[in-house]
Design an enzyme around this catalytic site. Structure first.
Site, PDB file in Angstrom:
ATOM      1  N   GLY A  44       0.989  -0.868   0.108  1.00  0.00           N
ATOM      2  CA  GLY A  44       0.127  -0.042   0.078  1.00  0.00           C
ATOM      3  C   GLY A  44       0.838   1.408  -0.187  1.00  0.00           C
ATOM      4  CD  GLN A  49       3.357   5.766   3.006  1.00  0.00           C
ATOM      5  OE1 GLN A  49       2.034   5.428   2.234  1.00  0.00           O
ATOM      6  NE2 GLN A  49       4.495   4.914   3.764  1.00  0.00           N
ATOM      7  CB  CYS A  96       4.371   2.477   7.729  1.00  0.00           C
ATOM      8  SG  CYS A  96       4.168   3.865   6.896  1.00  0.00           S
ATOM      9  CG  LEU A  97       6.564   1.709   1.744  1.00  0.00           C
ATOM     10  CD1 LEU A  97       6.016   1.928   0.208  1.00  0.00           C
ATOM     11  CD2 LEU A  97       7.534   0.166   2.576  1.00  0.00           C
ATOM     12  CG  HIS A 138      -1.146   0.979   6.992  1.00  0.00           C
ATOM     13  ND1 HIS A 138      -0.485   1.073   8.375  1.00  0.00           N
ATOM     14  CD2 HIS A 138       0.106   1.954   6.379  1.00  0.00           C
ATOM     15  CE1 HIS A 138       0.819   1.004   8.619  1.00  0.00           C
ATOM     16  NE2 HIS A 138       0.891   1.964   6.362  1.00  0.00           N
ATOM     17  CD  GLU A 139      -1.070   2.282   2.848  1.00  0.00           C
ATOM     18  OE1 GLU A 139      -0.613   3.605   1.906  1.00  0.00           O
ATOM     19  OE2 GLU A 139      -0.516   1.862   3.057  1.00  0.00           O
ATOM     20  CG  HIS A 142       0.104   6.756   5.260  1.00  0.00           C
ATOM     21  ND1 HIS A 142       1.186   7.992   6.063  1.00  0.00           N
ATOM     22  CD2 HIS A 142       0.233   5.722   5.351  1.00  0.00           C
ATOM     23  CE1 HIS A 142       1.956   6.504   6.149  1.00  0.00           C
ATOM     24  NE2 HIS A 142       1.486   5.011   6.279  1.00  0.00           N
TER      25      HIS A 142
END
Length: 183
Positions: A44, A49, A96-97, A138-139, A142
Site C-alpha cells: 500500500g 508518502q 510502513c514504508l 492503514h493507508e 495516511h
C-alpha cells in the site's frame, strides 16, 4: 517514475490531505504510485508518502500469498470516505514504508465500508474485511495525517524514540530511496 519515500518526521505525513478536484487526470500519478510501491516491496502507498498531500492511495495485496482472497486486490482509492468500521478489533504486526525497519502489533477493527472513486472517477461503495480492511485502514490513516505509531502506548513510543530520530535524519538502511526531513 519511481518517487523517493518520505519518511517519519516530514510534516506532510501529519497533514490531513486535500480533496482532488473531480475529473483530474490521475493516470500518470496512480501508475507512478504503483511503480514506487512495487520498487519498495510495499502493499500500500498513500500520496503523502511521496510528498503529495492529496487524498489518494493505492493497494495491491496480491503479494500476500498466504492470505486468502488477496489475488486481484489491486485498487486506487481517490477521495475516499470511511463510512463505517466495525467488528472485533484484532492485532497484527504492521510496518510502513515511511517508518522503515519498525514493525509493531496494531489493533484494528475487522470490517469497514468505504466510498471512493477509482482513477477513472467511477464512484464505488464497498465493504472489506480481514487483511483487505487492515491495508485500507492503514493507508486511509495516511491521508488523515495519522501513522500506525499513533496506536502505540506511550512507553512503546519512548522505546522507539532513538530509532525514529535516526529515521528522521536518514540514518536507516532501506532497499528503496527515501527523503528524510533532517538529512
Amino acid at each position: 517514475m519511481i518517487y523517493p519515500i518520505v519518511v517519519y518526521g516530514d510534516p506532510v505525513l501529519r497533514q490531513r490531505a486535500k480533496e482532488i478536484p473531480t475529473g483530474t487526470d490521475l493516470k500518470q500519478l496512480v501508475g507512478d504510485m504503483f511503480e514506487t510501491m512495487y520498487a519498495a516491496s510495499g502493499i500500500g502507498l498513500a500520496a503523502p508518502q511521496i510528498g503529495k498531500s492529496v487524498r489518494l492511495f493505492v493497494v495491491d495485496g496480491s503479494a500476500l500469498e498466504e492470505e486468502p482472497d488477496m489475488e486481484g486486490f489491486k485498487k486506487a482509492f481517490v477521495n475516499p470516505v470511511m463510512l463505517e468500521e466495525l467488528g472485533t478489533p484484532w492485532e497484527f504486526e504492521e510496518g510502513c514504508l515511511s517508518i522503515p525497519n519498525i514493525r509493531e502489533k496494531i489493533s484494528r477493527k475487522e470490517k469497514l465500508r468505504i466510498r471512493y472513486y477509482d482513477e477513472d472517477w467511477n464512484l464505488h461503495e464497498e465493504a472489506f474485511d480481514g487483511m483487505k480492511a487492515r491495508i485500507i485502514q492503514h493507508e486511509y490513516d495516511h491521508i488523515e495525517g495519522k501513522l500506525f505509531l499513533d496506536y502505540l502506548t506511550p512507553l512503546k513510543k519512548r522505546l522507539l524514540k532513538g530509532k525514529l530520530s535516526d529515521i528522521t535524519k536518514g540514518k536507516v538502511d532501506t532497499e528503496y530511496r527515501i527523503l528524510a526531513p533532517k538529512k
